[in-house]
Write a protein that holds these residues in place. Structure first.
Motif, PDB file in Angstrom:
ATOM      1  N   UNK A   1       7.342  -8.776  34.062  1.00 32.32           N
ATOM      2  CA  UNK A   1       7.069  -7.751  35.228  1.00 32.32           C
ATOM      3  C   UNK A   1       5.697  -7.941  35.568  1.00 32.32           C
ATOM      4  N   UNK A   2       4.957  -8.224  34.561  1.00 30.16           N
ATOM      5  CA  UNK A   2       3.392  -8.339  34.760  1.00 30.16           C
ATOM      6  C   UNK A   2       3.047  -9.440  35.367  1.00 30.16           C
ATOM      7  N   UNK A   3       3.682 -10.603  35.377  1.00 33.27           N
ATOM      8  CA  UNK A   3       3.468 -11.953  36.009  1.00 33.27           C
ATOM      9  C   UNK A   3       3.951 -11.688  37.437  1.00 33.27           C
ATOM     10  N   UNK A   4       4.976 -10.956  37.653  1.00 29.58           N
ATOM     11  CA  UNK A   4       5.443 -10.601  38.911  1.00 29.58           C
ATOM     12  C   UNK A   4       4.300  -9.723  39.819  1.00 29.58           C
TER      13      UNK A   4
ATOM     14  N   UNK B   1       5.107  -7.918  50.684  1.00 30.32           N
ATOM     15  CA  UNK B   1       5.013  -8.725  49.266  1.00 30.32           C
ATOM     16  C   UNK B   1       3.966  -7.642  48.164  1.00 30.32           C
ATOM     17  N   UNK B   2       3.006  -6.898  48.788  1.00 33.03           N
ATOM     18  CA  UNK B   2       2.265  -6.215  47.824  1.00 33.03           C
ATOM     19  C   UNK B   2       2.941  -5.031  47.244  1.00 33.03           C
ATOM     20  N   UNK B   3       4.058  -4.623  47.681  1.00 26.68           N
ATOM     21  CA  UNK B   3       4.862  -3.706  47.126  1.00 26.68           C
ATOM     22  C   UNK B   3       5.495  -4.201  45.535  1.00 26.68           C
ATOM     23  N   UNK B   4       5.559  -5.313  45.150  1.00 28.13           N
ATOM     24  CA  UNK B   4       5.582  -5.741  43.809  1.00 28.13           C
ATOM     25  C   UNK B   4       4.455  -5.466  42.856  1.00 28.13           C
ATOM     26  N   UNK B   5       3.417  -5.434  43.448  1.00 27.71           N
ATOM     27  CA  UNK B   5       2.197  -5.107  42.446  1.00 27.71           C
ATOM     28  C   UNK B   5       2.237  -3.778  41.749  1.00 27.71           C
TER      29      UNK B   5
ATOM     30  N   UNK C   1       3.660  -3.563  37.685  1.00 28.66           N
ATOM     31  CA  UNK C   1       2.849  -2.534  36.694  1.00 28.66           C
ATOM     32  C   UNK C   1       3.711  -1.635  36.307  1.00 28.66           C
ATOM     33  N   UNK C   2       4.332  -0.811  37.156  1.00 35.84           N
ATOM     34  CA  UNK C   2       5.246   0.312  36.669  1.00 35.84           C
ATOM     35  C   UNK C   2       6.221  -0.226  35.586  1.00 35.84           C
ATOM     36  N   UNK C   3       6.906  -1.333  36.113  1.00 36.20           N
ATOM     37  CA  UNK C   3       7.778  -1.948  35.071  1.00 36.20           C
ATOM     38  C   UNK C   3       7.726  -2.277  33.759  1.00 36.20           C
ATOM     39  N   UNK C   4       6.074  -2.600  33.464  1.00 36.07           N
ATOM     40  CA  UNK C   4       5.523  -3.040  32.533  1.00 36.07           C
ATOM     41  C   UNK C   4       5.877  -1.765  31.359  1.00 36.07           C
ATOM     42  N   UNK C   5       5.445  -0.594  31.882  1.00 42.33           N
ATOM     43  CA  UNK C   5       5.594   0.358  31.180  1.00 42.33           C
ATOM     44  C   UNK C   5       6.677   1.495  30.916  1.00 42.33           C
ATOM     45  N   UNK C   6       7.522   1.153  32.157  1.00 43.86           N
ATOM     46  CA  UNK C   6       8.643   2.045  32.185  1.00 43.86           C
ATOM     47  C   UNK C   6       9.947   1.380  32.397  1.00 43.86           C
ATOM     48  N   UNK C   7      10.991   1.393  31.584  1.00 40.06           N
ATOM     49  CA  UNK C   7      12.276   0.573  31.751  1.00 40.06           C
ATOM     50  C   UNK C   7      12.979   1.183  32.979  1.00 40.06           C
ATOM     51  N   UNK C   8      12.887   2.262  33.022  1.00 40.99           N
ATOM     52  CA  UNK C   8      13.553   3.045  34.297  1.00 40.99           C
ATOM     53  C   UNK C   8      13.038   2.442  35.682  1.00 40.99           C
ATOM     54  N   UNK C   9      11.781   2.045  35.707  1.00 39.76           N
ATOM     55  CA  UNK C   9      11.159   1.430  37.016  1.00 39.76           C
ATOM     56  C   UNK C   9      11.452  -0.077  36.938  1.00 39.76           C
ATOM     57  N   UNK C  10      11.555  -0.710  35.772  1.00 39.37           N
ATOM     58  CA  UNK C  10      12.093  -1.876  35.653  1.00 39.37           C
ATOM     59  C   UNK C  10      13.591  -2.171  36.176  1.00 39.37           C
ATOM     60  N   UNK C  11      14.326  -1.185  35.996  1.00 44.48           N
ATOM     61  CA  UNK C  11      15.634  -1.289  36.496  1.00 44.48           C
ATOM     62  C   UNK C  11      16.057  -0.749  37.728  1.00 44.48           C
ATOM     63  N   UNK C  12      15.022   0.205  38.577  1.00 45.19           N
ATOM     64  CA  UNK C  12      15.055   0.573  39.793  1.00 45.19           C
ATOM     65  C   UNK C  12      14.225   0.038  40.721  1.00 45.19           C
ATOM     66  N   UNK C  13      13.043   0.368  40.651  1.00 50.21           N
ATOM     67  CA  UNK C  13      11.778  -0.089  41.767  1.00 50.21           C
ATOM     68  C   UNK C  13      11.584  -1.570  41.795  1.00 50.21           C
TER      69      UNK C  13
ATOM     70  N   UNK D   1       9.283 -12.976  44.368  1.00 52.83           N
ATOM     71  CA  UNK D   1      10.571 -11.755  44.259  1.00 52.83           C
ATOM     72  C   UNK D   1      11.667 -12.364  43.213  1.00 52.83           C
ATOM     73  N   UNK D   2      11.893 -13.425  43.289  1.00 55.21           N
ATOM     74  CA  UNK D   2      13.076 -13.817  42.156  1.00 55.21           C
ATOM     75  C   UNK D   2      12.404 -13.600  40.855  1.00 55.21           C
ATOM     76  N   UNK D   3      11.206 -13.641  40.510  1.00 57.46           N
ATOM     77  CA  UNK D   3      10.609 -13.572  38.992  1.00 57.46           C
ATOM     78  C   UNK D   3      10.739 -12.039  38.912  1.00 57.46           C
ATOM     79  N   UNK D   4      10.698 -11.051  39.764  1.00 58.02           N
ATOM     80  CA  UNK D   4      11.052  -9.515  39.694  1.00 58.02           C
ATOM     81  C   UNK D   4      12.422  -9.386  39.369  1.00 58.02           C
TER      82      UNK D   4
END
Length: 150
Positions: A27-30, A62-66, A70-82, A133-136
């Protein structure tokens, strides 16, 4: 840190990758990849004077992934949704950009010549954006690893 401690951290990281526990790191690399890619896209399209209004799409998408990464690093919910939503949008936009770039090459005088492929729109640059996007998307399906403690 001692050499043994470094080996332990490296072994833990390798285990996390092998077992699919790499979500936070990917997520951080994305997020980082999206920042670099967005800057490159803006500079390239600005150099072409944004001659086609479609050139603004990747600058906006593309900048929407920034923040999502970052949110996905700290939140499992963000990693599954946003993160998967923004990542899927980037993949789709990259595929669309590939079509537009290839069409741009074909429309140049002479069509698909070596010169046009080298001097025209970059053939594979939009696909590289799709990789971000694929990494995300991959990060969204992996299991979360725990933070390393120092």
């Amino acid at each position: 840190m001692t050499v043994a401690r470094h080996r332990g951290l490296a072994r833990r990281a390798l285990t996390d990758v092998r077992t699919g526990r790499f979500e936070r790191s990917l997520s951080a690399v994305t997020a980082a990849g999206a920042a670099i890619t967005a800057a490159e896209i803006y500079l390239s399209h600005d150099g072409a004077s944004f001659g086609n209004k479609m050139m603004w799409w990747p600058v906006m998408v593309v900048p929407t992934a920034i923040p999502a990464g970052i949110a996905a690093v700290f939140s499992a919910r963000a990693a599954r949704t946003v993160l998967p939503l923004t990542s899927a949008a980037i993949v789709v936009n990259g595929l669309q950009g590939t079509y537009l770039h290839w069409r741009g090459i074909a429309q140049r005088p002479g069509g698909w010549t070596r010169y046009n492929m080298e001097a025209g729109p970059p053939m594979f640059a939009p696909l590289l954006a799709s990789l971000v996007g694929g990494m995300g998307l991959v990060a969204a399906v992996l299991r979360r690893e725990k933070y390393f403690r120092s």
